[in-house]
Design a protein around this motif. Sequence first.
Motif, PDB file in Angstrom:
ATOM      1  N   ALA A 358      -6.397  -4.364   5.956  1.00 38.56           N
ATOM      2  CA  ALA A 358      -5.825  -3.263   5.174  1.00 38.56           C
ATOM      3  C   ALA A 358      -5.820  -3.592   3.684  1.00 38.56           C
ATOM      4  O   ALA A 358      -6.152  -2.744   2.842  1.00 38.56           O
ATOM      5  CB  ALA A 358      -4.412  -2.963   5.658  1.00 38.56           C
ATOM      6  N   ILE A 362      -7.833  -1.613   0.575  1.00 42.57           N
ATOM      7  CA  ILE A 362      -7.203  -1.100  -0.643  1.00 42.57           C
ATOM      8  C   ILE A 362      -7.882  -1.669  -1.881  1.00 42.57           C
ATOM      9  O   ILE A 362      -8.211  -0.948  -2.832  1.00 42.57           O
ATOM     10  CB  ILE A 362      -5.700  -1.444  -0.645  1.00 42.57           C
ATOM     11  N   SER A 365     -11.178  -0.169  -2.578  1.00 45.34           N
ATOM     12  CA  SER A 365     -11.104   1.299  -2.740  1.00 45.34           C
ATOM     13  C   SER A 365     -11.692   2.065  -1.566  1.00 45.34           C
ATOM     14  O   SER A 365     -12.230   3.168  -1.733  1.00 45.34           O
ATOM     15  CB  SER A 365     -11.810   1.724  -4.043  1.00 45.34           C
ATOM     16  N   GLU A 368      -7.984   4.827   3.747  1.00 45.47           N
ATOM     17  CA  GLU A 368      -7.351   4.465   5.018  1.00 45.47           C
ATOM     18  C   GLU A 368      -8.036   5.154   6.194  1.00 45.47           C
ATOM     19  O   GLU A 368      -7.955   4.671   7.323  1.00 45.47           O
ATOM     20  CB  GLU A 368      -5.866   4.849   4.991  1.00 45.47           C
ATOM     21  N   PHE A 390      -0.894  -0.536   6.152  1.00 44.89           N
ATOM     22  CA  PHE A 390      -1.127   0.282   4.962  1.00 44.89           C
ATOM     23  C   PHE A 390       0.198   0.731   4.339  1.00 44.89           C
ATOM     24  O   PHE A 390       0.338   0.763   3.111  1.00 44.89           O
ATOM     25  CB  PHE A 390      -1.982   1.501   5.306  1.00 44.89           C
ATOM     26  N   ALA A 394       1.427  -0.219   0.657  1.00 45.04           N
ATOM     27  CA  ALA A 394       1.709   0.845  -0.306  1.00 45.04           C
ATOM     28  C   ALA A 394       3.080   0.642  -0.948  1.00 45.04           C
ATOM     29  O   ALA A 394       3.248   0.809  -2.163  1.00 45.04           O
ATOM     30  CB  ALA A 394       1.635   2.213   0.380  1.00 45.04           C
ATOM     31  N   ARG A 397       2.837  -2.194  -3.306  1.00 48.36           N
ATOM     32  CA  ARG A 397       2.121  -1.802  -4.521  1.00 48.36           C
ATOM     33  C   ARG A 397       3.051  -1.044  -5.465  1.00 48.36           C
ATOM     34  O   ARG A 397       3.012  -1.243  -6.687  1.00 48.36           O
ATOM     35  CB  ARG A 397       0.913  -0.949  -4.144  1.00 48.36           C
TER      36      ARG A 397
END
Length: 659
Positions: A358, A362, A365, A368, A390, A394, A397
């Motif tokens: 995963a 990310i 790029s 998902e 994911f 997220a 991030r």
Amino acid sequence: MAAQNETAGHLSSLDSAADDLRTRLANPAIGACAPNDARPGTKAEIEQAVRTAIETAGKRRAVLVLAFLGHGFTTDQDSHLYYMAADSRVASPASGVDVARLVTEAAGEPGVAGIILLIDTCHAAGGVPDVHRITGGAGGGRTQVAVLFASTADQPAYGMQLTTSLNVVLRDGIAGVGPRLHLDHDLVTRLRDRIVGQAVGSLNYDANPYAMGELWLARNTAHQAETVTDVVGPTGQEQLRTTVSVWRPDYAFPERWSESALNELAEYLAGASTPAEQMVLRQVRTILDCVHTAAVLTDISGSSLTTESLRTAARLSKIEPNRTLSGTALLRDLLERAALRQTRIRGHRLEAVVRFVAALAIVTSNGEADPGLRAWAADRQMTTELNDAFAVLAAARQVANTRLVVSLANALTGWPEQVEAWLRQGQQLPDYHRETCERPDRPGVEAAIGAVIRWAHGRLTGVETLEHIDVVAPAHLLASWYPEEADIGAYLLGVHHLVTPRWSGRLGPSPAYGDINHAARTILVRMAAAERTPVDWITAAELADPGTLKRRLKTGGFGGAIGVNHVPDDLPDVLDLLLPHSPVLLWPRQDSRGAPLSATADQHWHTWPDGLLLAYRHRLSDGTTDPESCLRTVWHDEQWLEFCHWFETRNFGPLEEKP
């Protein structure tokens, strides 16, 4: 067995030929045998040594290699070979060693994976075991036996020609016959080219449906290893070697692990019954899954898959990379580390692999919903786990992209009268706030920091988290004040925040420093590619020679982070000197003299800077003074340098304060 029988005549070349053969067969790169160090001479000693070897091979589920070198005889009645021990008598079967009978015993021993028999005596073919006896043994003949003999049953053999010629072939190999030497036509032909006066021959019996291919005597030194694609990385090889040695200590590892070699081993262990076999099978299947996953990721990511993207994904998924690897080798090893070494949190065996997959999606790029990625997860029944990974990334991030910059840059000598703050959220323009200190001292500044944190929380939505705080300060404050210990109210600043110290000199650097932030970017790239911990440590002796040190700094003599391996008396001046020349600076706390700084950096570098900041937090909460928490740092990563670039080049009017 290489017994001298003086009655039959001393063989001058026997001892050297036998020693050479033993050496080559015991060489892990050639024969990969575990030798029996006994040197039996008498009939009783030889038979006992062979039976001990049979028992050992059975326990280890290994192939047994037997060599009978020396004198041998047959009788007038038949061609049955008797090997002459030191105490054997000519033409006396009762005093000789019945080679074929011992081999038949070995073939019937449970666990023995096969027998390779080398006979270099007169009448050597008479030692070939009777197939009828092998098939009538305990295993019903489900075994493998390969025999190489120096002469036919009616021929003498001369000068240990078979053994000496075999030693040459083992040394030089045979071009074009593959990675291993078998007792087959290729080997026999090469030996016949070198031997005169006797007919060398071989015989192969194979009735073991579970065998891992043909019996092989040695690895072929002439084989071009580059023709075999190695798909197992250092971590996988290490884990395999450890696990397989428990199962079969004398297992001969292939020169390179190809996918076909892994499949062959997995098929052999498909009916694994013992715990050791099952453990090896699990590891082989896991490594094969890593091979398939690497192929999927390469296909999905395409040109966006780089060494740097792999290292970034490793950092996000908390996997320590092997800094000596790059490219495909790094991808392979990271997957193996995730699959074989990482600690499970939620319990499923591929948790760390899913997290890495995963993270890489990310970083490169890839969406998902990529069909290849979704098919990979579905094949492993890991769709929900991939979704969870994911979601976690997220959230991480958002936390990483939301940062509060707290600047004490106005403090030219002591403490500042005002604290400035910028709230950064991704690519948005930062919000700005200024807080006046009640007093220009430590309590006043720390209270103002608490106020700007409350301001920042007021600008965030309920689901947004502020964890990262960048405290910008001049060298004299960085030398004497630890920002995470700031008293901002109910808690110290570092209890609920990761506090990264930054140097104020990089925010709009003065002309005297030149383009230090551009140089810092170059150094960061060099550090990311370093195979060792990229820290150059400065000693007290080097600081005592400022002329030489300044020259080294001016000429780019420090290619990575700079560490000071002691506490200088003039620490603020030392920091002022060093900070422009590296994006990362390390030095020990004033109260932590004697900590193993270099070893600590080697051990924890892959987790820094966040790991270092967490060590500061643990020091606050439980008072531990582990070596990691004894290291102070000023850390300027690429993300921070981007903020510095924005700060230098902003082209709008005076900053507008947002209440």
